[in-house]
Write a protein that holds these residues in place. Structure first.
Motif, short mmCIF file in Angstrom:
data_model
loop_
_atom_site.label_atom_id
_atom_site.label_comp_id
_atom_site.label_asym_id
_atom_site.label_seq_id
_atom_site.Cartn_x
_atom_site.Cartn_y
_atom_site.Cartn_z
N PRO A 40 0.81 -1.24 0.00
CA PRO A 40 0.00 0.00 0.00
C PRO A 40 0.83 1.28 0.00
O PRO A 40 0.54 2.21 -0.75
CB PRO A 40 -0.83 -0.14 1.28
CG PRO A 40 -1.00 -1.62 1.43
CD PRO A 40 0.31 -2.22 0.99
N ASP A 41 1.89 1.32 0.83
CA ASP A 41 2.68 2.55 0.93
C ASP A 41 3.47 2.85 -0.35
O ASP A 41 3.51 3.99 -0.81
CB ASP A 41 3.63 2.44 2.13
CG ASP A 41 4.28 3.78 2.49
OD1 ASP A 41 3.68 4.83 2.19
OD2 ASP A 41 5.38 3.76 3.08
N SER A 42 4.08 1.82 -0.93
CA SER A 42 4.88 2.07 -2.14
C SER A 42 3.97 2.41 -3.32
O SER A 42 4.32 3.26 -4.14
CB SER A 42 5.77 0.86 -2.46
OG SER A 42 4.99 -0.25 -2.80
N VAL A 101 10.93 4.33 -4.54
CA VAL A 101 10.19 4.85 -3.38
C VAL A 101 9.86 3.72 -2.41
O VAL A 101 9.61 2.59 -2.80
CB VAL A 101 8.88 5.59 -3.77
CG1 VAL A 101 9.15 6.92 -4.42
CG2 VAL A 101 7.97 4.74 -4.64
N ASP A 102 9.87 4.07 -1.12
CA ASP A 102 9.53 3.15 -0.03
C ASP A 102 10.46 1.93 0.03
O ASP A 102 10.06 0.87 0.50
CB ASP A 102 8.05 2.70 -0.16
CG ASP A 102 7.53 2.08 1.13
OD1 ASP A 102 7.90 2.57 2.21
OD2 ASP A 102 6.76 1.10 1.05
N SER A 103 11.67 2.09 -0.45
CA SER A 103 12.64 1.00 -0.43
C SER A 103 14.02 1.61 -0.69
O SER A 103 14.11 2.78 -1.05
CB SER A 103 12.29 -0.01 -1.53
OG SER A 103 12.98 -1.21 -1.33
N ASP A 121 12.40 7.30 0.90
CA ASP A 121 12.04 6.14 1.71
C ASP A 121 11.99 6.48 3.20
O ASP A 121 12.53 7.50 3.64
CB ASP A 121 13.08 5.03 1.47
CG ASP A 121 12.72 3.74 2.18
OD1 ASP A 121 11.51 3.47 2.35
OD2 ASP A 121 13.64 3.00 2.58
N HIS A 122 11.35 5.60 3.98
CA HIS A 122 11.30 5.79 5.43
C HIS A 122 11.85 4.58 6.21
O HIS A 122 11.68 4.52 7.43
CB HIS A 122 9.87 6.09 5.88
CG HIS A 122 8.95 4.90 5.82
ND1 HIS A 122 8.16 4.51 6.88
CD2 HIS A 122 8.70 4.03 4.83
CE1 HIS A 122 7.46 3.43 6.53
NE2 HIS A 122 7.76 3.13 5.30
N HIS A 123 12.47 3.63 5.51
CA HIS A 123 13.06 2.49 6.23
C HIS A 123 14.40 2.89 6.85
O HIS A 123 15.00 3.87 6.42
CB HIS A 123 13.25 1.31 5.27
CG HIS A 123 11.95 0.68 4.86
ND1 HIS A 123 11.30 1.03 3.69
CD2 HIS A 123 11.16 -0.22 5.47
CE1 HIS A 123 10.17 0.34 3.61
NE2 HIS A 123 10.05 -0.42 4.67
N PRO A 124 14.86 2.13 7.83
CA PRO A 124 16.18 2.45 8.40
C PRO A 124 17.22 2.53 7.30
O PRO A 124 17.22 1.72 6.37
CB PRO A 124 16.45 1.28 9.35
CG PRO A 124 15.10 0.73 9.68
CD PRO A 124 14.25 0.95 8.47
N ALA A 142 5.26 6.49 7.30
CA ALA A 142 5.02 6.01 5.94
C ALA A 142 5.76 6.90 4.95
O ALA A 142 5.96 8.10 5.20
CB ALA A 142 3.53 6.02 5.62
N THR A 143 6.16 6.33 3.82
CA THR A 143 6.75 7.15 2.76
C THR A 143 5.68 8.09 2.21
O THR A 143 5.97 9.21 1.78
CB THR A 143 7.32 6.25 1.64
OG1 THR A 143 8.30 5.37 2.22
CG2 THR A 143 7.99 7.06 0.54
N ALA A 144 4.42 7.65 2.27
CA ALA A 144 3.31 8.50 1.82
C ALA A 144 3.29 9.84 2.58
O ALA A 144 2.95 10.87 2.01
CB ALA A 144 1.98 7.77 2.01
N THR A 172 -2.05 1.55 6.87
CA THR A 172 -1.39 0.24 6.85
C THR A 172 -0.01 0.30 7.51
O THR A 172 0.31 -0.50 8.38
CB THR A 172 -1.21 -0.25 5.39
OG1 THR A 172 -2.47 -0.21 4.75
CG2 THR A 172 -0.69 -1.67 5.36
N ASP A 173 0.81 1.28 7.10
CA ASP A 173 2.19 1.31 7.60
C ASP A 173 2.29 1.70 9.08
O ASP A 173 3.25 1.34 9.74
CB ASP A 173 3.05 2.24 6.75
CG ASP A 173 3.79 1.45 5.67
OD1 ASP A 173 3.26 0.41 5.25
OD2 ASP A 173 4.89 1.87 5.26
N THR A 174 1.29 2.44 9.59
CA THR A 174 1.34 2.78 11.02
C THR A 174 0.47 1.82 11.82
O THR A 174 0.26 2.03 13.01
CB THR A 174 0.84 4.22 11.28
OG1 THR A 174 -0.56 4.29 10.91
CG2 THR A 174 1.62 5.26 10.52
MN LIG Z 1 6.41 2.05 3.89
#
Ligand SMILES: [Mn+2]
Length: 344
Positions: A40-42, A101-103, A121-124, A142-144, A172-174
């Motif tokens: 969903p986020d990507s 995005v998101d990765s 992106d928002h991952h570590p 979320a990246t969103a 979804t992401d939160t």
């Molecule tokens: Mn995400």
């Protein structure tokens, strides 16, 4: 900021400066490929980037490198009419600019072969890669939410489909704001909520299982055994382990159930889904102790998952029953109860 160590991640004084640095990467004749591991986020973030670039480049293609198996995500793509092209190497020669995005490039083998112009992106933060433009914010839910700031700065109002995608992505992401949400996530959610269609969102959120999967509920209930307040069931062979998650979440709603263990056979592996309320319990710790030496196992306090090749269990899927599942876990409850009483 932790991510200041990443070379190539510039500091901006304002969102406006940041947005123009991003947009400066692109020229009118560019053919842009946005790569995603579709979830969903990507999906929502890619749609937002497409909106940002609309009219500024010749073409924007969104391509998923994974197969979308989850029904909610399939319904998201079809009901929000998200234009997707499954990844194939020829896409790399048909485009001249690449966005992730998101990765991050280290997350997938195929990404390592691409020279990305931009990564959002928002991952570590991972190391060992670079891009012309980098925006990594691990503190965002979320990246969103990151893309919300870009859209606001660009003064672009989202249409119904983009807004619905963004709301679903943030939810979804939160995990419905139960984890890792910050004020920006709430602000982004409130903003997109105004422009979305709640019936469309409902349709996506409700699409948890296929009609053909209802039979697994029947098997799960027939094989269900309680030991004290712990529920155990082995469902047998399933085509997609997602159904085990749906059944476990359902059984977790039953009053006076302290733990739920739903297991099934998927691709020659025993998949065990664990649920509890997480209050003075630790599902992640329990599955690690019970299964880590046999396969992959881990999770959070209230939810966890293990995947063990049947060959490591020394038992065939045909012989496996709910009792086998109980026996596999029983000793760990006893061990944990001695040492850490609060687990039960
Ligand atoms: Mn995400």
């Amino acid at each position: 900021m932790k991510n200041s160590s990443l070379k190539g991640q510039p500091k901006f004084r304002s969102n406006k400066e940041r947005l123009s640095a991003f947009l400066r990467l692109f020229k009118k004749q560019d053919q842009v490929l946005i790569l995603i591991v579709a979830d969903p986020d990507s999906l929502a973030s890619a749609l937002a980037v497409k909106k940002l670039l609309q009219g500024k480049v010749q073409k924007v293609t969104i391509s998923n490198v994974n197969e979308i198996k989850r029904l909610n995500n399939q319904v998201m793509v079809s009901s929000l009419k998200i234009p997707l092209t499954p990844f194939k190497p020829s896409l790399l020669t048909q485009h001249n600019k690449f966005i992730l995005v998101d990765s991050q490039p280290t997350h997938q083998e195929v990404f390592k072969t691409v020279k990305f112009n931009a990564v959002i992106d928002h991952h570590p933060l991972t190391s060992g890669w670079s891009a012309d433009y980098v925006d990594i914010r691990p503190d965002y839910g979320a990246t969103a939410t990151i893309l919300y700031e870009y859209l606001k700065t660009a003064k672009l109002r989202p249409g119904i489909r983009l807004a619905t995608a963004m709301v679903y992505a943030i939810k979804t992401d939160t995990n419905n704001f139960e984890k890792s949400a910050k004020t920006q996530d709430v602000l982004a959610f409130q903003y997109f909520y105004r422009y979305m269609n709640r019936h469309l969102l409902h349709k996506i959120e409700c699409s948890d299982l296929r009609r053909s999967e209802l039979k697994y509920f029947k098997i799960a209930l027939e094989n269900l055994k309680y030991v004290q307040k712990r529920a155990f069931t082995f469902v047998g062979k399933v085509l997609n382990a997602d159904i085990l998650v749906v059944i476990a979440d359902f059984l977790n709603k039953v009053y006076e159930t302290s733990w739920v263990f739903v297991a099934g056979e998927c691709k020659k592996k025993l998949v065990v889904i664990v649920r509890c309320d997480g209050y003075r319990k630790d599902a992640g710790k329990l599955v690690s102790r019970a299964f880590k030496h046999l396969g992959s196992a881990g999770g959070h306090k209230e939810k966890a998952r293990a995947e063990i090749p049947f060959e490591n269990l020394g038992i065939s899927p045909e012989e496996f029953t709910t009792h086998t599942l109980i026996n596999l876990l029983k000793k760990h409850f006893r061990r944990l109860q001695k040492r850490e009483a609060p687990l039960i």
